[in-house]
Scaffold this motif. Sequence first.
Motif, PDB file in Angstrom:
ATOM      1  N   ARG A   5      40.637  36.691  23.506  1.00 45.07           N
ATOM      2  CA  ARG A   5      39.710  35.575  23.387  1.00 45.07           C
ATOM      3  C   ARG A   5      40.476  34.291  23.115  1.00 45.07           C
ATOM      4  NH1 ARG A   5      34.372  37.537  21.757  1.00 45.07           N
ATOM      5  NH2 ARG A   5      34.109  35.808  20.295  1.00 45.07           N
ATOM      6  N   THR A   6      40.017  33.202  23.719  1.00 43.60           N
ATOM      7  CA  THR A   6      40.645  31.900  23.542  1.00 43.60           C
ATOM      8  C   THR A   6      40.431  31.408  22.114  1.00 43.60           C
ATOM      9  OG1 THR A   6      40.280  31.367  25.864  1.00 43.60           O
ATOM     10  CG2 THR A   6      40.691  29.525  24.367  1.00 43.60           C
ATOM     11  N   LYS A   7      41.508  30.962  21.470  1.00 46.18           N
ATOM     12  CA  LYS A   7      41.442  30.530  20.076  1.00 46.18           C
ATOM     13  C   LYS A   7      41.092  29.043  19.977  1.00 46.18           C
ATOM     14  CE  LYS A   7      44.857  33.845  18.367  1.00 46.18           C
ATOM     15  NZ  LYS A   7      46.171  33.981  17.684  1.00 46.18           N
ATOM     16  N   ILE A   8      40.128  28.758  19.118  1.00 43.01           N
ATOM     17  CA  ILE A   8      39.740  27.376  18.809  1.00 43.01           C
ATOM     18  C   ILE A   8      39.911  27.173  17.299  1.00 43.01           C
ATOM     19  CG2 ILE A   8      37.906  25.658  18.842  1.00 43.01           C
ATOM     20  CD1 ILE A   8      38.681  26.450  21.624  1.00 43.01           C
ATOM     21  N   LEU A   9      40.641  26.131  16.912  1.00 45.28           N
ATOM     22  CA  LEU A   9      40.799  25.792  15.500  1.00 45.28           C
ATOM     23  C   LEU A   9      39.860  24.644  15.159  1.00 45.28           C
ATOM     24  CD1 LEU A   9      42.201  25.957  12.744  1.00 45.28           C
ATOM     25  CD2 LEU A   9      44.030  24.500  13.662  1.00 45.28           C
ATOM     26  N   VAL A  10      38.945  24.876  14.207  1.00 45.68           N
ATOM     27  CA  VAL A  10      37.981  23.865  13.772  1.00 45.68           C
ATOM     28  C   VAL A  10      38.394  23.365  12.394  1.00 45.68           C
ATOM     29  CG1 VAL A  10      35.583  23.404  13.151  1.00 45.68           C
ATOM     30  CG2 VAL A  10      36.107  24.891  15.105  1.00 45.68           C
ATOM     31  N   VAL A  11      38.636  22.049  12.276  1.00 43.60           N
ATOM     32  CA  VAL A  11      39.023  21.452  10.999  1.00 43.60           C
ATOM     33  C   VAL A  11      37.944  20.452  10.594  1.00 43.60           C
ATOM     34  CG1 VAL A  11      40.785  20.140   9.771  1.00 43.60           C
ATOM     35  CG2 VAL A  11      41.452  21.697  11.619  1.00 43.60           C
ATOM     36  N   ASP A  12      37.197  20.791   9.546  1.00 48.76           N
ATOM     37  CA  ASP A  12      36.105  19.932   9.071  1.00 48.76           C
ATOM     38  C   ASP A  12      35.847  20.277   7.609  1.00 48.76           C
ATOM     39  OD1 ASP A  12      33.206  19.033   8.593  1.00 48.76           O
ATOM     40  OD2 ASP A  12      33.593  18.245  10.599  1.00 48.76           O
ATOM     41  N   ASP A  13      35.529  19.255   6.797  1.00 44.29           N
ATOM     42  CA  ASP A  13      35.333  19.501   5.375  1.00 44.29           C
ATOM     43  C   ASP A  13      33.943  20.044   5.047  1.00 44.29           C
ATOM     44  OD1 ASP A  13      34.567  16.719   6.138  1.00 44.29           O
ATOM     45  OD2 ASP A  13      33.801  16.691   4.084  1.00 44.29           O
ATOM     46  N   ASP A  14      33.031  20.079   6.014  1.00 48.65           N
ATOM     47  CA  ASP A  14      31.669  20.567   5.791  1.00 48.65           C
ATOM     48  C   ASP A  14      31.616  22.072   6.052  1.00 48.65           C
ATOM     49  OD1 ASP A  14      28.991  21.265   5.879  1.00 48.65           O
ATOM     50  OD2 ASP A  14      28.367  19.438   6.920  1.00 48.65           O
ATOM     51  N   PRO A  15      31.499  22.908   4.997  1.00 46.64           N
ATOM     52  CA  PRO A  15      31.529  24.362   5.194  1.00 46.64           C
ATOM     53  C   PRO A  15      30.367  24.878   6.043  1.00 46.64           C
ATOM     54  CG  PRO A  15      30.922  23.821   2.922  1.00 46.64           C
ATOM     55  CD  PRO A  15      31.372  22.550   3.568  1.00 46.64           C
ATOM     56  N   ALA A  16      29.188  24.248   5.916  1.00 49.00           N
ATOM     57  CA  ALA A  16      28.036  24.690   6.705  1.00 49.00           C
ATOM     58  C   ALA A  16      28.276  24.430   8.193  1.00 49.00           C
ATOM     59  CB  ALA A  16      26.774  23.978   6.234  1.00 49.00           C
ATOM     60  N   LEU A  17      28.834  23.253   8.509  1.00 45.34           N
ATOM     61  CA  LEU A  17      29.124  22.933   9.907  1.00 45.34           C
ATOM     62  C   LEU A  17      30.207  23.855  10.458  1.00 45.34           C
ATOM     63  CD1 LEU A  17      28.738  21.178  12.395  1.00 45.34           C
ATOM     64  CD2 LEU A  17      30.412  19.572  11.442  1.00 45.34           C
ATOM     65  N   ARG A  18      31.236  24.106   9.643  1.00 50.97           N
ATOM     66  CA  ARG A  18      32.307  25.006  10.096  1.00 50.97           C
ATOM     67  C   ARG A  18      31.747  26.379  10.466  1.00 50.97           C
ATOM     68  NH1 ARG A  18      35.149  23.236   5.502  1.00 50.97           N
ATOM     69  NH2 ARG A  18      34.992  25.312   4.560  1.00 50.97           N
ATOM     70  N   GLN A  19      30.886  26.909   9.597  1.00 53.86           N
ATOM     71  CA  GLN A  19      30.349  28.240   9.857  1.00 53.86           C
ATOM     72  C   GLN A  19      29.403  28.240  11.055  1.00 53.86           C
ATOM     73  OE1 GLN A  19      31.483  30.991   8.135  1.00 53.86           O
ATOM     74  NE2 GLN A  19      30.507  31.916   9.942  1.00 53.86           N
ATOM     75  N   LEU A  20      28.622  27.166  11.204  1.00 49.96           N
ATOM     76  CA  LEU A  20      27.738  27.043  12.362  1.00 49.96           C
ATOM     77  C   LEU A  20      28.549  27.068  13.661  1.00 49.96           C
ATOM     78  CD1 LEU A  20      24.998  26.353  13.744  1.00 49.96           C
ATOM     79  CD2 LEU A  20      25.576  23.943  13.401  1.00 49.96           C
ATOM     80  N   LEU A  21      29.631  26.288  13.700  1.00 53.46           N
ATOM     81  CA  LEU A  21      30.461  26.235  14.903  1.00 53.46           C
ATOM     82  C   LEU A  21      31.171  27.564  15.138  1.00 53.46           C
ATOM     83  CD1 LEU A  21      32.006  22.650  14.691  1.00 53.46           C
ATOM     84  CD2 LEU A  21      30.060  23.447  16.050  1.00 53.46           C
ATOM     85  N   ALA A  22      31.616  28.206  14.053  1.00 48.24           N
ATOM     86  CA  ALA A  22      32.275  29.508  14.204  1.00 48.24           C
ATOM     87  C   ALA A  22      31.325  30.516  14.830  1.00 48.24           C
ATOM     88  CB  ALA A  22      32.773  30.009  12.846  1.00 48.24           C
ATOM     89  N   ASP A  23      30.112  30.590  14.314  1.00 46.41           N
ATOM     90  CA  ASP A  23      29.128  31.544  14.837  1.00 46.41           C
ATOM     91  C   ASP A  23      28.796  31.240  16.298  1.00 46.41           C
ATOM     92  OD1 ASP A  23      29.073  32.711  12.353  1.00 46.41           O
ATOM     93  OD2 ASP A  23      27.218  31.722  11.705  1.00 46.41           O
ATOM     94  N   TYR A  24      28.613  29.959  16.603  1.00 48.40           N
ATOM     95  CA  TYR A  24      28.208  29.577  17.958  1.00 48.40           C
ATOM     96  C   TYR A  24      29.337  29.809  18.962  1.00 48.40           C
ATOM     97  CZ  TYR A  24      26.065  26.887  21.719  1.00 48.40           C
ATOM     98  OH  TYR A  24      25.523  26.519  22.929  1.00 48.40           O
ATOM     99  N   LEU A  25      30.553  29.380  18.615  1.00 50.88           N
ATOM    100  CA  LEU A  25      31.678  29.522  19.542  1.00 50.88           C
ATOM    101  C   LEU A  25      32.092  30.982  19.700  1.00 50.88           C
ATOM    102  CD1 LEU A  25      33.809  26.407  18.499  1.00 50.88           C
ATOM    103  CD2 LEU A  25      32.356  26.669  20.526  1.00 50.88           C
ATOM    104  N   ASN A  26      32.041  31.739  18.606  1.00 48.71           N
ATOM    105  CA  ASN A  26      32.353  33.171  18.707  1.00 48.71           C
ATOM    106  C   ASN A  26      31.364  33.880  19.626  1.00 48.71           C
ATOM    107  OD1 ASN A  26      34.496  32.841  16.983  1.00 48.71           O
ATOM    108  ND2 ASN A  26      33.432  33.617  15.173  1.00 48.71           N
ATOM    109  N   LYS A  27      30.108  33.468  19.535  1.00 49.52           N
ATOM    110  CA  LYS A  27      29.069  34.050  20.384  1.00 49.52           C
ATOM    111  C   LYS A  27      29.341  33.772  21.858  1.00 49.52           C
ATOM    112  CE  LYS A  27      24.068  33.703  21.236  1.00 49.52           C
ATOM    113  NZ  LYS A  27      22.808  33.030  20.812  1.00 49.52           N
TER     114      LYS A  27
END
Length: 233
Positions: A5-27
């Motif tokens: 799987r292609t790796k994406i590194l997300v750097v953001d201080d908002d934990p809720a946004l980080r988790q939202l993007l992780a769930d969406y991109l992983n999906k």
Amino acid sequence: MSEVRTKILVVDDDPALRQLLADYLNKHGFDTLLAPDARNLDTLIQRFTPALLVLDRMMPGGDGAEALRTLRAQGEDVPVILLTARDESVDRIIGLEAGADDYVGKPFDPRELLARIQAVLRRKVSSHAHKRNAPITFGDFTFDPVMRQLRKHGQTVKLTGGEINLLEALLQSAGKPLSRERLMTLARDDEAGERSDRAIDIAILRLRRVLEDDPKQPRWIQTVWGTGYRFSP
């Protein structure tokens, strides 16, 4: 056999946004790595080698644009999408001038970010395909990535498959330090099997004996202490 799987590194201080993007991109088929700030960003990129970086413009204790500018000054060419304030056009300008490939204004629909990620990756693949096929000349040598041959004054230099893989990895990342771990991945030779740190060092020594006038004082393949090696163009 597991899917790569292609790796994406997300750097953001908002934990809720980080988790939202992780769930969406992983999906949607990505392997998402998360960081709360831009500290040690160069180390994270070396360790995880992401295909793309999603970086917040403004974070407490750190400026995403300044971190990006530092990465580019170090020769790091990983594609970057900057997250900016929706109404702050100056943020977008600063980000693009710092070396961002694209930007998305907050708040945003994850589908927009996904579309921009896919577009940037397509451009990167196309650019790399052209770059990777072009012969590379340095000193008396020319490396042909299509024929997978190193030539000196037009004569083919005999190298093993693993040494060719290693040389190509260094040449394609010229100016950029590569860790031994990364080189082990890039230089893997199916006939030789897995490579160790020691095997990489030995292969580097052999390449230096071929390329360098004085292998003890290398001009082309330089040691980056604590990291690995770098080809110096």
